[in-house]
Design an enzyme around this catalytic site. Structure first.
Site, PDB file in Angstrom:
ATOM      1  N   ALA A   1       0.854  -1.187   0.000  1.00  7.91           N
ATOM      2  CA  ALA A   1       0.000   0.000   0.000  1.00  7.91           C
ATOM      3  C   ALA A   1       0.890   1.237   0.000  1.00  7.91           C
ATOM      4  O   ALA A   1       1.981   1.220   0.586  1.00  7.91           O
ATOM      5  CB  ALA A   1      -0.917   0.023   1.227  1.00  7.91           C
ATOM      6  N   PRO A   2       0.429   2.333  -0.603  1.00  7.45           N
ATOM      7  CA  PRO A   2       1.229   3.562  -0.576  1.00  7.45           C
ATOM      8  C   PRO A   2       1.399   4.134   0.822  1.00  7.45           C
ATOM      9  O   PRO A   2       2.381   4.828   1.101  1.00  7.45           O
ATOM     10  CB  PRO A   2       0.450   4.518  -1.488  1.00  7.45           C
ATOM     11  CG  PRO A   2      -0.931   3.972  -1.550  1.00  7.45           C
ATOM     12  CD  PRO A   2      -0.794   2.482  -1.416  1.00  7.45           C
ATOM     13  N   SER A   3       0.467   3.834   1.716  1.00 15.45           N
ATOM     14  CA  SER A   3       0.567   4.359   3.085  1.00 15.45           C
ATOM     15  C   SER A   3       1.577   3.606   3.932  1.00 15.45           C
ATOM     16  O   SER A   3       1.877   4.024   5.052  1.00 15.45           O
ATOM     17  CB  SER A   3      -0.802   4.313   3.765  1.00 15.45           C
ATOM     18  OG  SER A   3      -1.270   2.987   3.887  1.00 15.45           O
ATOM     19  N   TYR A   4       2.114   2.519   3.427  1.00 17.72           N
ATOM     20  CA  TYR A   4       3.151   1.796   4.154  1.00 17.72           C
ATOM     21  C   TYR A   4       4.475   2.538   3.974  1.00 17.72           C
ATOM     22  O   TYR A   4       5.203   2.336   3.000  1.00 17.72           O
ATOM     23  CB  TYR A   4       3.288   0.362   3.646  1.00 17.72           C
ATOM     24  CG  TYR A   4       2.080  -0.522   3.848  1.00 17.72           C
ATOM     25  CD1 TYR A   4       1.027  -0.153   4.683  1.00 17.72           C
ATOM     26  CD2 TYR A   4       1.978  -1.746   3.192  1.00 17.72           C
ATOM     27  CE1 TYR A   4      -0.076  -0.972   4.862  1.00 17.72           C
ATOM     28  CE2 TYR A   4       0.883  -2.573   3.368  1.00 17.72           C
ATOM     29  CZ  TYR A   4      -0.146  -2.179   4.204  1.00 17.72           C
ATOM     30  OH  TYR A   4      -1.240  -2.994   4.370  1.00 17.72           O
ATOM     31  N   GLY A   5       4.737   3.439   4.926  1.00 19.18           N
ATOM     32  CA  GLY A   5       5.979   4.204   4.857  1.00 19.18           C
ATOM     33  C   GLY A   5       5.976   5.264   3.778  1.00 19.18           C
ATOM     34  O   GLY A   5       7.034   5.580   3.218  1.00 19.18           O
TER      35      GLY A   5
END
Length: 294
Positions: free
Chosen positions: A61-65
């Site tokens: 996911a883009p929200s992972y880091g």
């Protein structure tokens, strides 16, 4: 590696997948830092080990880091895109059609690929307002547009709370649902898993090992249980024993974790159908009587 069909998607997937959060989470106590050069190289090696072992699904996911997980996976995809199905996500909340499209296209750049096999709305709990916005406010239209353009193949969603996703699951717009379902969070067993099975929706599981919560809990209230059994294996047995579950996302930081999990999955044969587990007191009494000849 054992494989199964992911609902009606046509994808034949390995029973376990590479869960991408670990490539963005720092755990100093375990000497894990995917942001260091050494940690990044270790993460890339782990993904290669998983693909070599027959795992053919990676979820991120883009929200992972803030894109860090996607960028690590992208380093592997440069040479091995054909070896796996690739899934990522986009947040639907407060996003219009253009914003959703841009987010997915940014993910494709970090992943160094022209398309992803599964794009998922990255959700926790869904309200009725969220449902209306997703279905009629631009987000779903954006994913369908991307699908028409060949940038995504299948459309899905993720949910922490299974009950809140029932309306979305019933909308017949989603190919895959990724849900929190494990030994201590079992609400999906009572409704969403049945609904998805009837509709042929592919089911992927997040947090199969309870994200370490069960293990921390046992430290406090029953440390003798931790000494008596491998609690992570018990958690994996639980989800592997539910025939409504197709794909299990597992966070694996080091190559030895990959090899251990693959070996366990290949050897394990369920002895009980977890979908038949009684989950109400009345059913426990009824089945207890039947087992004892009453």
């Amino acid at each position: 590696m054992k494989y199964t069909q992911l609902g009606k998607t046509g994808l034949q997937v390995s029973r376990i997948a590479v869960g991408g959060y670990v490539f963005s989470g720092v755990n100093k106590a375990q000497n894990w830092n995917p942001y260091s050069p050494e940690g990044r190289a270790e993460a890339i090696h782990t993904i290669h080990t998983a693909l070599d072992a027959g795992i053919n699904y990676i979820d991120t996911a883009p929200s992972y880091g803030n894109g860090h997980s996607e960028s690590i996976i992208g380093e592997v995809m440069k040479s091995r895109r054909q070896d796996c199905y690739l899934a990522t996500k986009v947040r639907p909340y407060g996003m219009d059609k253009a914003s959703v499209i841009k987010s997915v296209e940014d993910s494709l750049q970090r992943l160094q690929t022209d398309y992803v096999d599964v794009i998922q709305f990255h959700g926790g709990d869904y309200t009725r307002e969220d449902f209306e916005h997703i279905m009629h406010g631009g987000p779903l239209d954006a994913l369908l547009t991307l699908r028409d353009q060949g940038k995504v193949r299948l459309v899905g969603l993720t949910t922490e709370e299974a009950y809140s996703a029932l309306d979305l699951a019933a909308a017949k717009s989603f190919d895959v649902i990724q849900v929190c379902y494990n030994l201590i969070y079992q609400s999906a067993a009572r409704h969403l898993l049945e609904q998805a099975a009837e509709a042929g929706i592919g089911i992927a599981i997040m947090r199969p090992m309870t994200s370490g919560i069960l293990q921390r809990l046992l430290e406090y209230i029953a440390p003798e249980w931790l000494a008596a059994a491998d609690s992570y294996e018990v958690c994996l047995k639980f989800v592997l024993s539910d025939p409504r579950v197709h794909l299990i996302n597992v966070g694996m930081r080091w190559s030895e974790e990959v090899r251990k999990n693959v070996d366990f999955v290949n050897k394990f044969e369920p002895s009980f159908d977890i979908s038949q587990l009684p989950r109400l007191t009345a059913k426990i009494y009824e089945t207890d009587d039947l087992r004892n000849g009453f």
